[in-house]
Design an enzyme around this catalytic site. Structure first.
Site, PDB file in Angstrom:
ATOM      1  N   TRP A 357      87.599  42.356  71.276  1.00 48.25           N
ATOM      2  CA  TRP A 357      88.889  41.964  71.861  1.00 48.25           C
ATOM      3  C   TRP A 357      89.199  40.505  71.552  1.00 48.25           C
ATOM      4  O   TRP A 357      90.323  40.055  71.687  1.00 48.25           O
ATOM      5  CB  TRP A 357      88.911  42.220  73.371  1.00 48.25           C
ATOM      6  N   ASP A 358      88.181  39.771  71.113  1.00 46.83           N
ATOM      7  CA  ASP A 358      88.339  38.361  70.744  1.00 46.83           C
ATOM      8  C   ASP A 358      89.544  38.172  69.815  1.00 46.83           C
ATOM      9  O   ASP A 358      90.248  37.174  69.896  1.00 46.83           O
ATOM     10  CB  ASP A 358      87.096  37.859  69.995  1.00 46.83           C
ATOM     11  N   GLU A 488      81.191  39.418  82.208  1.00 37.21           N
ATOM     12  CA  GLU A 488      80.173  40.461  82.004  1.00 37.21           C
ATOM     13  C   GLU A 488      78.971  40.303  82.938  1.00 37.21           C
ATOM     14  O   GLU A 488      78.021  41.076  82.840  1.00 37.21           O
ATOM     15  CB  GLU A 488      79.733  40.479  80.540  1.00 37.21           C
ATOM     16  N   LYS A 601      80.462  34.490  84.221  1.00 36.64           N
ATOM     17  CA  LYS A 601      80.121  34.166  82.835  1.00 36.64           C
ATOM     18  C   LYS A 601      81.302  33.507  82.118  1.00 36.64           C
ATOM     19  O   LYS A 601      81.150  32.558  81.369  1.00 36.64           O
ATOM     20  CB  LYS A 601      79.733  35.457  82.105  1.00 36.64           C
ATOM     21  N   GLN A 602      82.487  34.067  82.320  1.00 37.56           N
ATOM     22  CA  GLN A 602      83.639  33.579  81.546  1.00 37.56           C
ATOM     23  C   GLN A 602      84.919  33.863  82.315  1.00 37.56           C
ATOM     24  O   GLN A 602      84.918  34.677  83.237  1.00 37.56           O
ATOM     25  CB  GLN A 602      83.682  34.276  80.193  1.00 37.56           C
TER      26      GLN A 602
HETATM   27  C1  BGC Z   1      81.637  37.935  75.598  1.00 36.96           C
HETATM   28  C2  BGC Z   1      82.701  38.925  75.196  1.00 36.96           C
HETATM   29  C3  BGC Z   1      82.974  38.772  73.715  1.00 36.96           C
HETATM   30  C4  BGC Z   1      81.694  38.872  72.895  1.00 36.96           C
HETATM   31  C5  BGC Z   1      81.929  38.570  71.420  1.00 36.96           C
HETATM   32  C6  BGC Z   1      80.399  38.126  74.729  1.00 36.96           C
HETATM   33  O1  BGC Z   1      79.436  37.171  75.080  1.00 36.96           O
HETATM   34  O2  BGC Z   1      81.295  38.094  76.952  1.00 36.96           O
HETATM   35  O3  BGC Z   1      83.883  38.688  75.929  1.00 36.96           O
HETATM   36  O4  BGC Z   1      83.878  39.750  73.306  1.00 36.96           O
HETATM   37  O5  BGC Z   1      80.748  37.934  73.366  1.00 36.96           O
HETATM   38  O6  BGC Z   1      82.423  37.282  71.239  1.00 36.96           O
END
Ligand code: BGC
Length: 769
Positions: A357-358, A488, A601-602
């Protein structure tokens, strides 16, 4: 954090050779041109720690999945962009001793990535144990103009001895992936051949059956005397080379040139690969190294014209942002809608080179603003082409009637991720794909995209959301259970605010888009209606019912949205309560402890407030930011940029700057101690966003451009370019004024600090702040 590179506006410079840093530098100094890329491996033999990596866009292998416990719906394979044959290779032996920096004493070493020109160079002086000393200078590039071409120049001089030099310039097909699940070899030999100074190697991937041809031409010249040497041709299984052997004496300077061409069956029928590679190579050889280099410099100058960001007063930030822009430009050039952007680009094997999804959530705005609209459009068409697979993917999970769930990780549209909490539950990715359609159209004005491609995707995604929400009797509202949000560090939660919000936004946008296409492009609507077997009344009325009754968790006392139901039941700690030796928590804590903790986490709720900022008052955004930012550990590289943008908006300029620094130099300063695995390409786009949307305050509101700038203390000025609806604007911001230069061909209105201004083509507008 390991800071060992020198600061410079345009160059990345490593001085002195430390074996410990080599794998890091191999990632950081990587080259790419959209078609192929490679880590900054040495051309010559190196026996120290190194990850040899050459990658060809879209050439992948379905590596058999390795999982502990199989669950229905898991994919059978994990697609990996493969480590491809190594065409940069060279071997040198002087009096039978090999040139190998791992075993030699290196008295001088300088490696430079010239981001302005797209050229990697290296100089060193090294000696063997008996004191024989040589000097080497090399440079190489992957042509931005002729994407199948790469070129290397390698100068070698014996400084204090005479003897016999044996040199071998080769292509080696005996390569493996470091991350192969079962140590399998992914390539099978097809053919190898040569003719004088031209060599060819053909290989085919197992299972996925991609054919490639690598061709090279070599030259060797004594610079003093201009004497050319002819090579001997060596052909072995999966290996071809040109071998040169001659006597050299102290002070001689010998120049090797290697021009290579890589063609693949993604672009040509397999039978024609050799012929095409030969022709393209011949043209490049006739053109000559210097001309190819000149083309490279010009092509990069053109890229920088529309994508550069200039920061005055902060060299570290300047180098950081150029480094990110450079990598984004070399990873994806937008020439082929079947290609996309892997989180590590061409700099490493992690994440398999697949699409996340990035792309939609982070990368799209960069390409929308800095390149022709076709580049961003191709990123969208990539998902359009995968719609059928997304529908099949949803069917595997039990959804029906054209509901589409796009994969979390993919190369060809099929899901490759196999952790249940992400594969089945991190479904918010669907929302980002819908948002990208909206973002593209509001930015470019290309509303026909909806009729041509976008609406079918929106319908598939909305059908999924409509089935994924269920009605809760106790709440008398629609809820979404068992999901993983962007954060996550929480799995299987109920009613993740972000997911519920973006899902309901998608339903609204799809309803509006159906009305729009029916009205403006009725023929296209008829086609879409038939193709997707759309049942107007039942489908749209269910969507409207959901929209009127969506559960969006919130806490009225705190005045915030809740990341998910029950979030406040967790022990409420702040990231500042963690001791530095516990961080990153994902390397120090058990997964169970992470899941039970409140640490984020984000960006999650804040991701939603970022995307839908104009749906909320500044006061609501502030309360949520003040609550969630201190609980966020930013252990995804995608996180600090979103927080930085919101912090800028809220006027928290110091926080914004601190967060920005974490993204901008994440790889250069190796904040997460992992750059040796590759760079964080997709989060680099987040850094661009942090500058343009954060400090530049750029927004598109009601189809018009707005700027509300706020510069960090130390920056004297900031400038960037923006493509917007046919206009190319240069924005120059300093502490006192904003200047806008319009390079388009029609007048436009834009807003600076909420006041509207007209700007005429070719003119400059100055607004005092
Ligand atoms: C992130 C995801 C991301 C993936 C690839 C993961 O650490 O939590 O949001 O899509 O890394 O960059």
């Amino acid at each position: 954090m390991r800071k060992y590179l020198l600061e410079d506006e345009w160059l990345i410079i490593e001085e002195g050779f430390d074996r410990e840093d080599h794998k890091r530098s191999e990632s950081l100094f990587s080259l790419g041109n959209g078609h192929m890329g490679m880590r900054a491996n040495f051309e010559e033999t190196y026996t120290g720690p190194s990850l040899r990596g050459t990658y060809l866009a879209g050439i992948y292998y379905p590596d058999k999945t390795r999982v502990g416990w199989w669950k229905n719906g898991y994919p059978e394979y994990f697609a990996k962009v493969l480590n491809a044959p190594n065409w940069i290779g060279m071997k040198f032996r002087f009096n039978e001793e090999e040139l190998n920096l791992d075993t030699m004493k290196v008295s001088y070493f300088r490696r430079v990535l010239n981001m302005k020109e797209g050229i990697l160079s290296r100089e060193f002086i090294a000696s063997w144990s008996d004191g024989k000393q040589i000097r080497v200078e090399t440079e190489r590039f992957l042509s931005m103009k002729r994407r199948e071409i790469g070129a290397i120049r390698y100068y070698i001089s014996p400084l204090n001895f005479s003897g016999t030099l044996e040199a071998e310039l080769f292509i080696d097909g005996n390569v493996v992936n470091e991350d192969a699940n079962y140590d399998e070899k992914f390539w099978e030999p097809v053919d190898q051949s040569g003719d004088g100074a031209n060599c060819y190697l053909r290989s085919r991937t197992k299972k996925s059956a991609f054919d490639i041809c690598m061709a090279m031409h070599s030259e060797c010249l004594f610079l003093n005397g201009q004497k050319a040497i002819s090579p001997e041709l060596i052909v072995n299984q999966q290996y071809v080379s040109n071998r040169y052997q001659f006597d050299v004496k102290e002070g001689d300077q010998i120049r090797f040139t290697k021009i290579a061409c890589v063609t693949t069956s993604r672009d040509y029928v397999p039978d024609q690969l050799l012929f095409n590679a030969g022709q393209i190579l011949d043209h490049a050889v006739i053109s000559g190294y210097e001309n190819l280099k000149h083309e490279q410099i010009t092509a990069w100058a053109d890229k920088w014209k529309t994508s550069d960001i200039v920061i005055e007063g902060d060299i570290s930030a300047q180098q950081g942002i150029r480094f990110n822009i450079f990598h984004l430009n070399q990873t994806y050039t937008g020439y082929d809608p079947l290609l996309n952007i892997g989180p590590k680009g061409f700099t490493g094997e992690k994440y398999g080179g697949s699409t996340y999804w990035d792309t939609e959530a982070y990368c799209l705005p960069f390409y929308l603003n800095t390149a022709d609209k076709e580049v961003a459009r191709n990123l969208l068409i990539y998902r359009y082409r995968h719609l059928g697979k997304a529908i099949q993917n949803a069917e595997k999970l039990g959804f029906t009637d054209g509901a589409a769930l796009y994969p979390m990780v993919t190369i060809n549209g099929e899901e490759c991720h196999n952790e249940w909490e992400i594969t089945f539950e991190e479904i918010h990715r669907n929302g980002a794909i819908a948002y990208a359609v909206y973002n593209y159209i509001r930015h470019t004005g290309d509303d026909y995209y909806l009729a041509e491609y976008g609406l079918e995707v929106l319908i598939g995604i909305s059908r999924f959301w409509s089935q994924r929400f269920n009605f809760s009797d106790p709440k008398q509202l629609f809820v979404m259970l068992g999901v993983t949000g962007p954060n996550e560090y929480e799995n299987n939660v109920n009613n993740n605010w972000y997911t519920n919000y973006i899902a309901s936004w998608t339903l609204t946008y799809t309803l509006e888009s159906i009305d729009f296409v029916r009205g403006k492009y009725p023929d296209d609507w008829n086609r879409i209606e038939q193709k997707s077997k759309f049942r107007m009344i039942p489908e749209t009325s269910r969507w409207s019912t959901i929209l009127n009754h969506v559960f969006l968790p919130a806490d009225d006392n705190l005045g915030i949205f809740l990341q998910q139901e029950g979030y406040l039941d967790k022990e409420q700690l702040l990231a500042s309560d963690l001791s530095p030796d516990e961080r990153p928590i994902n390397q120090h804590w058990s997964w169970d402890r992470i899941l039970r903790s409140c640490f984020i986490k984000q960006a999650d709720v804040l991701e939603g407030l970022y995307l839908f900022e104009d749906h909320f008052s500044p006061d609501i955004i502030r309360r949520n930011f003040d609550f969630y930012e201190p609980r966020t550990v930013h252990e995804s590289s995608l996180s600090p940029c979103v927080h930085a943008i919101l912090a800028s908006k809220l006027g928290y300029i110091d926080t914004a700057y601190q967060l920005y620094l974490r993204t901008s130099r994440l790889d250069l300063d190796d904040y997460n101690h992992e750059v040796q695995e590759g760079c964080h390409i997709t989060s680099m786009a987040g850094t661009w966003l942090a500058i343009v949307e954060g400090f530049g305050g750029m927004r598109v509101i009601d189809n018009q451009l707005h700027f509300n700038p706020l510069l960090p203390q130390g920056w004297t000025s900031l400038s960037f370019t923006v493509h917007f609806r046919g206009h190319l604007l240069v924005i120059i911001i300093d502490k006192r004024s904003v200047r806008v230069i319009d390079q388009g061909d029609s007048a436009m209105e834009l807003f600076i600090n909420n006041t509207g201004y007209q700007i005429k083509p070719g003119t400059e507008l100055t607004v005092q702040l």
